[in-house]
Design a protein around this motif. Structure first.
Motif, PDB file in Angstrom:
ATOM      1  N   THR A  54       0.861  -1.274  -0.003  1.00 33.20           N
ATOM      2  CA  THR A  54       0.356   0.007  -0.254  1.00 33.20           C
ATOM      3  C   THR A  54       0.869   1.395  -0.483  1.00 33.20           C
ATOM      4  O   THR A  54       0.292   2.381  -0.896  1.00 33.20           O
ATOM      5  N   ARG A  68      -3.619 -12.820  -1.771  1.00 32.05           N
ATOM      6  CA  ARG A  68      -4.184 -11.723  -1.636  1.00 32.05           C
ATOM      7  C   ARG A  68      -4.064 -11.080  -3.162  1.00 32.05           C
ATOM      8  O   ARG A  68      -2.689 -11.505  -4.088  1.00 32.05           O
ATOM      9  N   GLU A  78       0.016 -11.874  -3.529  1.00 35.92           N
ATOM     10  CA  GLU A  78       0.679 -12.207  -2.134  1.00 35.92           C
ATOM     11  C   GLU A  78      -0.170 -13.407  -0.759  1.00 35.92           C
ATOM     12  O   GLU A  78      -1.265 -13.214  -0.808  1.00 35.92           O
ATOM     13  N   SER A  84      -4.633  -2.887   4.871  1.00 38.25           N
ATOM     14  CA  SER A  84      -3.387  -3.106   4.356  1.00 38.25           C
ATOM     15  C   SER A  84      -3.241  -3.889   5.842  1.00 38.25           C
ATOM     16  O   SER A  84      -4.022  -3.256   7.065  1.00 38.25           O
ATOM     17  N   LEU A  85      -2.325  -5.136   5.514  1.00 38.09           N
ATOM     18  CA  LEU A  85      -1.778  -6.013   6.672  1.00 38.09           C
ATOM     19  C   LEU A  85      -1.060  -4.962   7.112  1.00 38.09           C
ATOM     20  O   LEU A  85      -0.645  -5.451   8.786  1.00 38.09           O
ATOM     21  N   TYR A  86       0.531  -4.564   6.747  1.00 42.83           N
ATOM     22  CA  TYR A  86       0.847  -3.624   8.092  1.00 42.83           C
ATOM     23  C   TYR A  86       0.301  -2.598   9.195  1.00 42.83           C
ATOM     24  O   TYR A  86       0.627  -2.580   9.625  1.00 42.83           O
ATOM     25  N   ARG A 106       9.038 -13.492   1.893  1.00 45.06           N
ATOM     26  CA  ARG A 106       9.832 -12.482   2.879  1.00 45.06           C
ATOM     27  C   ARG A 106       9.615 -13.045   4.290  1.00 45.06           C
ATOM     28  O   ARG A 106       8.143 -13.386   4.933  1.00 45.06           O
ATOM     29  N   GLU A 127       6.009 -12.189  10.473  1.00 45.13           N
ATOM     30  CA  GLU A 127       5.044 -12.446   9.307  1.00 45.13           C
ATOM     31  C   GLU A 127       5.637 -12.840   7.973  1.00 45.13           C
ATOM     32  O   GLU A 127       7.349 -13.111   8.105  1.00 45.13           O
TER      33      GLU A 127
HETATM   34  C1  16G Z   1       4.633  -6.181   0.481  1.00 45.52           C
HETATM   35  C2  16G Z   1       5.315  -7.250   1.025  1.00 45.52           C
HETATM   36  C3  16G Z   1       4.634  -8.490   1.752  1.00 45.52           C
HETATM   37  C4  16G Z   1       4.098  -7.821   3.185  1.00 45.52           C
HETATM   38  C5  16G Z   1       2.925  -6.761   2.016  1.00 45.52           C
HETATM   39  C6  16G Z   1       1.735  -5.788   3.079  1.00 45.52           C
HETATM   40  C7  16G Z   1       7.231  -7.593  -1.367  1.00 45.52           C
HETATM   41  C8  16G Z   1       7.831  -8.583  -1.879  1.00 45.52           C
HETATM   42  N1  16G Z   1       6.248  -8.218  -0.289  1.00 45.52           N
HETATM   43  O1  16G Z   1       4.231  -6.410  -0.613  1.00 45.52           O
HETATM   44  O2  16G Z   1       5.397  -9.197   2.807  1.00 45.52           O
HETATM   45  O3  16G Z   1       2.641  -8.619   3.674  1.00 45.52           O
HETATM   46  O4  16G Z   1       3.956  -5.852   1.642  1.00 45.52           O
HETATM   47  O5  16G Z   1       1.079  -4.767   2.426  1.00 45.52           O
HETATM   48  O6  16G Z   1       7.343  -6.548  -0.439  1.00 45.52           O
HETATM   49  P1  16G Z   1      -0.013  -4.039   2.863  1.00 45.52           P
HETATM   50  O7  16G Z   1      -0.020  -3.860   4.258  1.00 45.52           O
HETATM   51  O8  16G Z   1      -0.346  -3.159   1.371  1.00 45.52           O
HETATM   52  O9  16G Z   1      -0.885  -5.221   2.616  1.00 45.52           O
END
Ligand code: 16G
Length: 251
Positions: A94, A137, A149, A167-169, A212, A223
């Motif tokens: 994101t 996703r 992913e 967003s997972l993060y 990752r 993760e």
């Molecule tokens: C990135 C990461 C992935 C993580 C994701 C979270 C790479 C290769 N992978 O795509 O490991 O889970 O970001 O993204 O960079 P989000 O917060 O948008 O869900």
């Protein structure tokens, strides 16, 4: 549903079909896939014969709008956003897209709480009967599929899994479990037919396969994610510096 084919005076019907198809492709029809619909479907949609359609497709191939892959079908050459990704920064999909002025979105393929696979248990350092939250996703940038992913997170870091939104993060950070360090490895691979279809490319298209593992500041593994990035959409860029002793020796 039909598509209007308007012939200008003196224009051959198949040329009008070329214009109609080009217009539809440019305005985003067939946007969710790169594969052109089957001949039969197009003939019905355009209300033309197969011979006319084939002539039109041949012209669009010659113009570079379409391309043909033997045994796989006819595909649309789409201008997918190409992204340069520094391989040394721990960012989320994101954030990466936002920094580039692209809008990130996702299509969920899998979501739930499961017992870990042996691989997940080893990578995450959890016991075989601890549970993990799994999130699969398709990730898109400005509506174009970029990556698939498949993430696994020990549930103690995501006690309220339904709060995981786009967003997972962000969900992890909101709970006080922000990933601060990561290890990543990547290699070239070919996409299997199912993943190629999701990414809107021909089967056996090249991809970057990335694993990752991300850690919290206290060293706990938060993760384990496997990703398949479209090779035509991603460049991974690394900054290279001399190691500290070599730098000293240079002075
Ligand atoms: C990135 C990461 C992935 C993580 C994701 C979270 C790479 C290769 N992978 O795509 O490991 O889970 O970001 O993204 O960079 P989000 O917060 O948008 O869900």
């Amino acid at each position: 549903m039909t598509l209007t084919v308007e012939t200008a005076p003196g224009q051959k019907l198949y040329r009008a079909v070329v214009d109609a198809l080009r217009r539809e492709i440019e305005t985003g029809r067939f946007a969710e896939t790169q594969l052109l619909p089957a001949e039969r479907v197009l003939c019905e949609l355009l209300e033309v014969s197969r011979t006319t359609l084939r002539k039109a497709i041949a012209d669009l191939i010659a113009e570079g709008v379409l391309f043909h892959r033997h045994g796989a079908g006819t595909f649309i050459h789409r201008a997918t956003p190409r992204v340069e990704q520094p391989s040394s920064r721990l960012t989320s999909f994101t954030e990466d897209m936002r920094l580039r002025g692209l809008v990130a979105s996702s299509r969920e393929l899998e979501r739930g709480v499961f017992l870990p696979t042996p691989e997940e248990a080893m990578m995450l350092g959890v016991r075989p009967n601890d549970r993990v939250f799994r999130l699969g996703r398709l990730r898109l940038a400005d509506g174009s599929p970029m990556a698939i992913e498949r993430a696994a997170v020990p549930i103690r870091f995501l006690p309220e899994q339904d709060k995981v939104g786009d967003s997972l993060y962000e969900a992890l950070s909101a709970g006080g479990f922000k990933p601060t360090r990561g290890l990543q490895r990547l290699r070239a691979t070919l996409l299997d037919p199912a993943d190629a279809k999701l990414l809107g490319v021909a089967p056996d298209s090249p991809a970057l396969y990335i694993q990752r593992i991300a850690y919290l500041a206290d060293g706990a593994c938060v993760e384990f994610t496997k990703s398949w990035y479209r090779a035509d959409a991603y460049d991974f860029v690394s900054e290279l510096t001399l190691s500290p002793p070599a730098r000293k020796a240079q002075r």
